[in-house]
Design a protein around this motif. Structure first.
Motif, PDB file in Angstrom:
ATOM      1  N   LYS A   3      41.648 -81.583   6.992  1.00 12.58           N
ATOM      2  CA  LYS A   3      40.652 -80.785   6.268  1.00 12.58           C
ATOM      3  C   LYS A   3      39.644 -80.193   7.246  1.00 12.58           C
ATOM      4  O   LYS A   3      39.341 -80.791   8.268  1.00 12.58           O
ATOM      5  CB  LYS A   3      39.912 -81.656   5.252  1.00 12.58           C
ATOM      6  N   ARG A   4      39.117 -79.018   6.888  1.00 14.88           N
ATOM      7  CA  ARG A   4      38.070 -78.423   7.717  1.00 14.88           C
ATOM      8  C   ARG A   4      36.860 -79.346   7.714  1.00 14.88           C
ATOM      9  O   ARG A   4      36.545 -79.974   6.708  1.00 14.88           O
ATOM     10  CB  ARG A   4      37.677 -77.047   7.196  1.00 14.88           C
ATOM     11  N   VAL A   5      36.196 -79.430   8.845  1.00 13.81           N
ATOM     12  CA  VAL A   5      35.082 -80.364   8.985  1.00 13.81           C
ATOM     13  C   VAL A   5      33.826 -79.620   9.420  1.00 13.81           C
ATOM     14  O   VAL A   5      33.899 -78.630  10.155  1.00 13.81           O
ATOM     15  CB  VAL A   5      35.436 -81.485   9.991  1.00 13.81           C
ATOM     16  N   ARG A   6      32.683 -80.077   8.906  1.00 14.85           N
ATOM     17  CA  ARG A   6      31.389 -79.554   9.333  1.00 14.85           C
ATOM     18  C   ARG A   6      30.416 -80.720   9.414  1.00 14.85           C
ATOM     19  O   ARG A   6      30.684 -81.803   8.900  1.00 14.85           O
ATOM     20  CB  ARG A   6      30.887 -78.458   8.407  1.00 14.85           C
ATOM     21  N   LEU A   7      29.303 -80.498  10.070  1.00 18.06           N
ATOM     22  CA  LEU A   7      28.276 -81.528  10.195  1.00 18.06           C
ATOM     23  C   LEU A   7      27.390 -81.536   8.952  1.00 18.06           C
ATOM     24  O   LEU A   7      27.114 -80.478   8.370  1.00 18.06           O
ATOM     25  CB  LEU A   7      27.414 -81.283  11.434  1.00 18.06           C
ATOM     26  N   SER A   8      26.929 -82.697   8.570  1.00 19.39           N
ATOM     27  CA  SER A   8      26.061 -82.821   7.394  1.00 19.39           C
ATOM     28  C   SER A   8      24.598 -82.569   7.718  1.00 19.39           C
ATOM     29  O   SER A   8      23.751 -82.647   6.834  1.00 19.39           O
ATOM     30  CB  SER A   8      26.210 -84.221   6.795  1.00 19.39           C
ATOM     31  N   MET A   9      24.301 -82.266   8.981  1.00 18.07           N
ATOM     32  CA  MET A   9      22.927 -82.028   9.433  1.00 18.07           C
ATOM     33  C   MET A   9      22.971 -81.098  10.628  1.00 18.07           C
ATOM     34  O   MET A   9      24.030 -80.915  11.223  1.00 18.07           O
ATOM     35  CB  MET A   9      22.269 -83.355   9.812  1.00 18.07           C
ATOM     36  N   PRO A  10      21.841 -80.551  10.999  1.00 18.56           N
ATOM     37  CA  PRO A  10      21.814 -79.729  12.220  1.00 18.56           C
ATOM     38  C   PRO A  10      22.177 -80.567  13.439  1.00 18.56           C
ATOM     39  O   PRO A  10      21.830 -81.752  13.520  1.00 18.56           O
ATOM     40  CB  PRO A  10      20.361 -79.254  12.302  1.00 18.56           C
ATOM     41  N   ALA A  11      22.878 -79.960  14.378  1.00 15.65           N
ATOM     42  CA  ALA A  11      23.307 -80.681  15.581  1.00 15.65           C
ATOM     43  C   ALA A  11      22.124 -81.276  16.340  1.00 15.65           C
ATOM     44  O   ALA A  11      22.239 -82.333  16.963  1.00 15.65           O
ATOM     45  CB  ALA A  11      24.121 -79.755  16.481  1.00 15.65           C
ATOM     46  N   ALA A  12      20.975 -80.632  16.262  1.00 18.58           N
ATOM     47  CA  ALA A  12      19.781 -81.139  16.959  1.00 18.58           C
ATOM     48  C   ALA A  12      19.344 -82.505  16.428  1.00 18.58           C
ATOM     49  O   ALA A  12      18.738 -83.288  17.147  1.00 18.58           O
ATOM     50  CB  ALA A  12      18.641 -80.144  16.820  1.00 18.58           C
ATOM     51  N   ASP A  13      19.659 -82.797  15.164  1.00 17.40           N
ATOM     52  CA  ASP A  13      19.271 -84.079  14.569  1.00 17.40           C
ATOM     53  C   ASP A  13      20.186 -85.229  14.978  1.00 17.40           C
ATOM     54  O   ASP A  13      19.876 -86.386  14.687  1.00 17.40           O
ATOM     55  CB  ASP A  13      19.257 -83.974  13.042  1.00 17.40           C
ATOM     56  N   LEU A  14      21.279 -84.938  15.641  1.00 11.03           N
ATOM     57  CA  LEU A  14      22.209 -85.996  16.049  1.00 11.03           C
ATOM     58  C   LEU A  14      21.625 -86.883  17.135  1.00 11.03           C
ATOM     59  O   LEU A  14      22.146 -87.957  17.412  1.00 11.03           O
ATOM     60  CB  LEU A  14      23.540 -85.399  16.509  1.00 11.03           C
ATOM     61  N   GLY A  15      20.526 -86.463  17.746  1.00 10.86           N
ATOM     62  CA  GLY A  15      19.879 -87.267  18.773  1.00 10.86           C
ATOM     63  C   GLY A  15      19.376 -88.606  18.252  1.00 10.86           C
ATOM     64  O   GLY A  15      19.146 -89.533  19.025  1.00 10.86           O
ATOM     65  N   TRP A  16      19.225 -88.731  16.939  1.00 11.35           N
ATOM     66  CA  TRP A  16      18.790 -89.995  16.342  1.00 11.35           C
ATOM     67  C   TRP A  16      19.882 -91.049  16.380  1.00 11.35           C
ATOM     68  O   TRP A  16      19.609 -92.243  16.217  1.00 11.35           O
ATOM     69  CB  TRP A  16      18.354 -89.774  14.893  1.00 11.35           C
ATOM     70  N   PHE A  17      21.113 -90.615  16.569  1.00 12.30           N
ATOM     71  CA  PHE A  17      22.248 -91.538  16.577  1.00 12.30           C
ATOM     72  C   PHE A  17      22.615 -91.872  18.026  1.00 12.30           C
ATOM     73  O   PHE A  17      22.469 -91.046  18.912  1.00 12.30           O
ATOM     74  CB  PHE A  17      23.453 -90.909  15.875  1.00 12.30           C
ATOM     75  N   GLU A  18      23.088 -93.065  18.233  1.00 12.38           N
ATOM     76  CA  GLU A  18      23.533 -93.470  19.568  1.00 12.38           C
ATOM     77  C   GLU A  18      24.995 -93.067  19.746  1.00 12.38           C
ATOM     78  O   GLU A  18      25.900 -93.881  19.589  1.00 12.38           O
ATOM     79  CB  GLU A  18      23.353 -94.976  19.749  1.00 12.38           C
TER      80      GLU A  18
END
Length: 105
Positions: free
Chosen positions: A44-59
């Motif tokens: 299936k096509r995939v997209r992020l559930s948030m802006p890429a800039a917010d991924l910094g909160w995850f390790e």
């Protein structure tokens, strides 16, 4: 009729037996209802559930961050993994476990 004279009388345990039974049952119930992670749908096509800039909160590993940067909603995980950019399933698993991937038909 009482206990035989050659056996000692029964002594209650030094703890609350009913409480021990309840707590044991509760811990067994928790152990048996652990959620098993679901595999991501590769086709299936995939997209992020948030802006890429917010991924910094995850390790996230460097590979997961590079993979996330390539996700634009137009390709499938299978296509992204086939690009041989060194992402691998571990990068996909990190993003999936973080709950940042959304799938579309």
């Amino acid at each position: 009729m009482g206990p035989p004279r050659n056996e000692p009388p029964t002594v209650p345990p030094p703890f609350d037996a009913e409480r021990f039974a309840r707590e044991s049952e509760h811990s067994v119930r928790l152990a048996t209802t652990t959620r098993v992670p679901q595999a991501p749908p590769l086709g299936k096509r995939v997209r992020l559930s948030m802006p890429a800039a917010d991924l910094g909160w995850f390790e996230l590993s460097e590979a997961a961050q590079r993979l996330a940067a390539r996700i634009d909603g137009t390709t499938t995980l299978d296509e992204l993994l086939a690009d041989a950019e060194g992402f691998g399933v571990e990068a996909v698993a990190q993003l999936q476990d973080a709950g940042v991937l959304l799938y579309e038909d």
